[in-house]
Structure formats: C-alpha cells, structure tokens
Design a protein around this motif. Sequence first.
Motif, PDB file in Angstrom:
ATOM      1  N   GLN A  72      46.209  32.098  50.677  1.00 41.05           N
ATOM      2  CA  GLN A  72      45.355  30.714  49.512  1.00 41.05           C
ATOM      3  C   GLN A  72      44.578  29.029  50.090  1.00 41.05           C
ATOM      4  O   GLN A  72      43.535  28.922  50.570  1.00 41.05           O
ATOM      5  CB  GLN A  72      45.969  29.770  48.358  1.00 41.05           C
TER       6      GLN A  72
ATOM      7  N   THR B 127      35.738  35.510  50.844  1.00 40.30           N
ATOM      8  CA  THR B 127      36.576  36.273  49.439  1.00 40.30           C
ATOM      9  C   THR B 127      36.643  36.938  48.740  1.00 40.30           C
ATOM     10  O   THR B 127      37.604  37.852  47.941  1.00 40.30           O
ATOM     11  CB  THR B 127      36.521  35.547  48.744  1.00 40.30           C
ATOM     12  N   ARG B 128      35.370  38.222  49.703  1.00 45.58           N
ATOM     13  CA  ARG B 128      35.681  39.639  48.545  1.00 45.58           C
ATOM     14  C   ARG B 128      36.443  40.279  49.163  1.00 45.58           C
ATOM     15  O   ARG B 128      36.768  41.020  47.935  1.00 45.58           O
ATOM     16  CB  ARG B 128      33.935  40.084  49.361  1.00 45.58           C
TER      17      ARG B 128
ATOM     18  N   PRO C 153      43.673  35.614  37.354  1.00 48.88           N
ATOM     19  CA  PRO C 153      43.483  35.227  38.216  1.00 48.88           C
ATOM     20  C   PRO C 153      43.719  34.167  39.074  1.00 48.88           C
ATOM     21  O   PRO C 153      43.154  33.037  37.885  1.00 48.88           O
ATOM     22  CB  PRO C 153      41.325  36.109  38.106  1.00 48.88           C
TER      23      PRO C 153
ATOM     24  N   GLY D  21      41.259  30.498  40.982  1.00 52.16           N
ATOM     25  CA  GLY D  21      40.218  29.865  40.858  1.00 52.16           C
ATOM     26  C   GLY D  21      39.979  29.991  41.743  1.00 52.16           C
ATOM     27  O   GLY D  21      40.319  28.393  42.184  1.00 52.16           O
TER      28      GLY D  21
ATOM     29  N   ASP E 212      38.575  42.227  39.534  1.00 49.65           N
ATOM     30  CA  ASP E 212      37.404  43.390  39.477  1.00 49.65           C
ATOM     31  C   ASP E 212      37.407  42.814  38.159  1.00 49.65           C
ATOM     32  O   ASP E 212      38.768  43.372  37.153  1.00 49.65           O
ATOM     33  CB  ASP E 212      38.213  44.369  39.800  1.00 49.65           C
ATOM     34  N   TYR E 213      36.867  41.977  37.454  1.00 51.86           N
ATOM     35  CA  TYR E 213      36.907  41.889  35.713  1.00 51.86           C
ATOM     36  C   TYR E 213      36.693  43.300  35.048  1.00 51.86           C
ATOM     37  O   TYR E 213      36.727  43.298  34.209  1.00 51.86           O
ATOM     38  CB  TYR E 213      35.930  40.637  35.504  1.00 51.86           C
TER      39      TYR E 213
ATOM     40  N   GLU F  51      39.006  39.096  45.753  1.00 46.54           N
ATOM     41  CA  GLU F  51      38.570  38.875  44.695  1.00 46.54           C
ATOM     42  C   GLU F  51      39.135  39.952  43.236  1.00 46.54           C
ATOM     43  O   GLU F  51      39.058  41.023  43.367  1.00 46.54           O
ATOM     44  CB  GLU F  51      37.285  39.026  44.705  1.00 46.54           C
TER      45      GLU F  51
ATOM     46  N   ARG G  26      31.507  33.605  49.615  1.00 45.25           N
ATOM     47  CA  ARG G  26      32.128  35.390  48.908  1.00 45.25           C
ATOM     48  C   ARG G  26      32.124  35.814  50.481  1.00 45.25           C
ATOM     49  O   ARG G  26      32.705  37.526  51.011  1.00 45.25           O
ATOM     50  CB  ARG G  26      30.955  35.558  48.037  1.00 45.25           C
TER      51      ARG G  26
ATOM     52  N   ILE H 211      34.726  31.135  42.694  1.00 41.80           N
ATOM     53  CA  ILE H 211      35.292  32.507  42.455  1.00 41.80           C
ATOM     54  C   ILE H 211      36.409  32.998  42.167  1.00 41.80           C
ATOM     55  O   ILE H 211      37.949  32.584  42.617  1.00 41.80           O
ATOM     56  CB  ILE H 211      35.259  32.689  44.207  1.00 41.80           C
ATOM     57  N   SER H 212      36.516  33.810  41.690  1.00 38.36           N
ATOM     58  CA  SER H 212      38.187  34.218  41.076  1.00 38.36           C
ATOM     59  C   SER H 212      39.089  34.987  42.073  1.00 38.36           C
ATOM     60  O   SER H 212      38.530  36.170  42.087  1.00 38.36           O
ATOM     61  CB  SER H 212      37.890  35.437  39.566  1.00 38.36           C
ATOM     62  N   LEU H 213      39.702  34.690  42.646  1.00 36.60           N
ATOM     63  CA  LEU H 213      40.923  36.142  42.982  1.00 36.60           C
ATOM     64  C   LEU H 213      41.858  36.805  42.596  1.00 36.60           C
ATOM     65  O   LEU H 213      42.267  36.028  41.530  1.00 36.60           O
ATOM     66  CB  LEU H 213      40.850  34.467  44.591  1.00 36.60           C
TER      67      LEU H 213
END
Length: 422
Positions: free
Chosen positions: A194, A38-39, A166, A168, A44-45, A42, A35, A183-185
């Motif tokens: 990607q 990736t942060r 998203p 993954g 935002d769920y 990512e 992460r 990790i969800s992108l």
Amino acid sequence: MTMRRLSAWLILLSIFLGLLTSSAPRPGDLAERVRWHTRPFEFDYASWMLAAFAIKVQQGAVGLPAYVNRENGKIAVTDYVWITAQINQAEEALNRLYADPHIPDKESASEHLRTQLRDLYARQTALAPIVEAILQEQISQVVADFGLAFLGQPIPAVLYHSTSVPDGLIISPRERIEQIANISLLPDLPLERQIALEEQVSREMNVSALVVPIGGVGVYPTMVTRTADLSWLVSTVAHEWIHNYLQLRPLGMLYEQSPQLRTMNETAASIAGNEIGDEVMRRYYPRPAAGSLSTVEWGGPHPAWPGAVQDGASPFDFRAEMHRTRLTVDALLAQGKVTEAEAYMEQRRQLFVQNGYYIRKLNQAYFAFYGAYADVPGGAAGEDPVGPAVRALRAQSRSLAEFLNRIAWMTSFEDLRRAIGQ
C-alpha cells in the motif's frame, strides 16, 4: 421466492453491472494513468457481484426468515456477533504471538489459537447466511414502514453480503482537496505494498495519494465488512442500500459528476442509514438494561475510521481538532502554500497519534475521502457548505421518505440550495 422476484433481481443486477462498467475512466485520463500502477492489485467487482448474487438467490429460495421466529432470529444474530468478536480477539492474539521475537517456535505456540480460529471460522460461516437473511428482512420491514417501499417491497430488494471489503486508493491534487480518483484494491493488501503504491503514484504524478479502509460498497448485492459491532453493521447495510436506492435516481446516477454531488450522496446515505439502523436496533435489539451482562457489542467506533477509540477514552476532541486542521489546510492551499500545508498536516498527524488516534498518513487525499461524509458537523469536511445544506434539508423534511424523495431527484448543489431557501 417467486420467479417474478428472481427476474426482478436479475434485471437489477444487470443494471448495476452496466453502471459499474460504464463508469470506467476514459483512456488517457488521470484515473487511467493511476491504474498503470494498480491493475495487478485491483478488486474484481463483477466476479464478486455474480458470486454474491448466486448466494442471495440460494438464500431466497430457502426462505430462511420464514422458518426463524423473532426470538430465534435475535439469538442467531447475537451469536454471530459474539463469534465475530471472538475471531477478532483470536486474530489479534495470533498476530501478537508471531510478532514476538521471544517466542522461537511460533507454530507450536500458536497451535491452540489456530485450532480455536478454525472452529470459530466454521461457526461464523454456518451462521452467516441465516444472519444476513434475518437482517435483510428486518431492515426491509423498517424501510417499508418508513415509506421507502413500493407495495411493501423495497426497490431494489435489500441484499448484502459480509465479506473482506476492498481498500480504496484515493487520489487528490496537491494544490486543492478534491477526490479525482478512487481505485479499489484487493482486501488485505500488505501495508508495505500500500505504501509503495502511494509513494509511486504521488512521486510520478505529483498528486496526493492514500489507501483507506472501506466499511461497505454500494454494489449489488452490497458488500459490508465483517464486524462485531451490531449497531454499525445494520446502519452500514442500510447506508449501502440507500446508495442502491439513489442509483436508480438522478442523484445516484450523477455520483461521480462533481465533488458536491458525491458529498450529497454520501451525506444523505449516512443520515438515512443511521435513522434506519437506529430503528432496527430499537425494534429488534434494544440495549440491555443498565447493569445487565451482554456479550454483544451494540455500538462503537466506525471500524473503517482510522484510529477510532471508544468515547471517553481520551479528553482529546477528535472532530474539533480535525475540523481545525482542515480549516488551516484549506487556508494554506488557497494561498498556494502547498509545502507548508503538507508540513502542517504531518505535525497534526503526530498530535492525533499522541492522543490515541492512529492515522498513518494525513494529506489532501485523506480529507478528500473522509470530508464527503458530512452527516455530523465538524470533522474532516471543514467549511464545505454541502453537508450543512443536506442536514438542513433533512431538518425541513417531515419524514425520512420525504427527505430522500426530494434529494434523490436533484442534479446539482444549486438544486439543494434552492430547496432550503439559500
């Protein structure tokens, strides 16, 4: 909708938000290290779930299905699917136009397409809440008839929202096939970004990485990608609701505990989602008679499956060849031949592409992700015994409800093996 039902939904939403936050990786573990890269990208769920839940409350307050009879509901759903198909075609045409070097003035050349798309987007947006409410009601009725409801009401309520889903980022060790991070992108992240993420993570952490498209996510309300395939849509909505159903029971709570439990979850959800989806289609959207005209795509390849093509388009047996590939890769990795396995996967990837299955990258992460969906023999699961065991339990069960109520309370693969007499 009563205040009691509203309160129940709010309680369930808080439960799922709590589960979502509690599953965050511990500082210092591999997922947290990934992460670092990736942060910024990512998904935002939490914000999405709150917004989607607000939409569902509005839909429920209006009580849309009560004002739409069965025939008008079918017309609304089929119109929505047709509009979505038109959007897909127009977007593809627009992409081709902008990629054509022989068209100098792309703005003028694309004006008609862009106007068409604006109109289609507006019509899709207007229909979406009606269609979602109708499909939720229809799936809920089938779920209740299958014995998966309490006093006639599915718990939790069937709620979904069509949206851009998203991608993954899947991480697997190179020396074995195992999903150790997902990790969800952000959806629609440019392909070059990607690829850069995959290469950066793979190089710095010596792992196998792959960004995969996702068809749906079992948050609450569930999110499902927009599609012109009605059969796939209802099965996926049902699949993701099964995840909600299991999340309130041990099997779902332990989803991340082991690869075996993840495969048990996904395979059970696929089996149940397909059975519920098939019944929804049979009951509400029967296939047109042979020779009749229809503008609706009633079935087709999984939109999230890489390079999916229509049945009969090629004599190449994708599942059999992918199964053979997985077996060989497993054998090479078991011998410690990691480099040889990766070279072999690239050779096989080129074979799939030559036969009409566009797979951008075939690696350990690919098998770690797709191998968990083992509701059908063969394919990316290889010789993993979990999928066949789940299918055996379904075959031994007298009904879908019995099957789900047995597997939902299992906490290990050993529980499943004992249940089928292994």
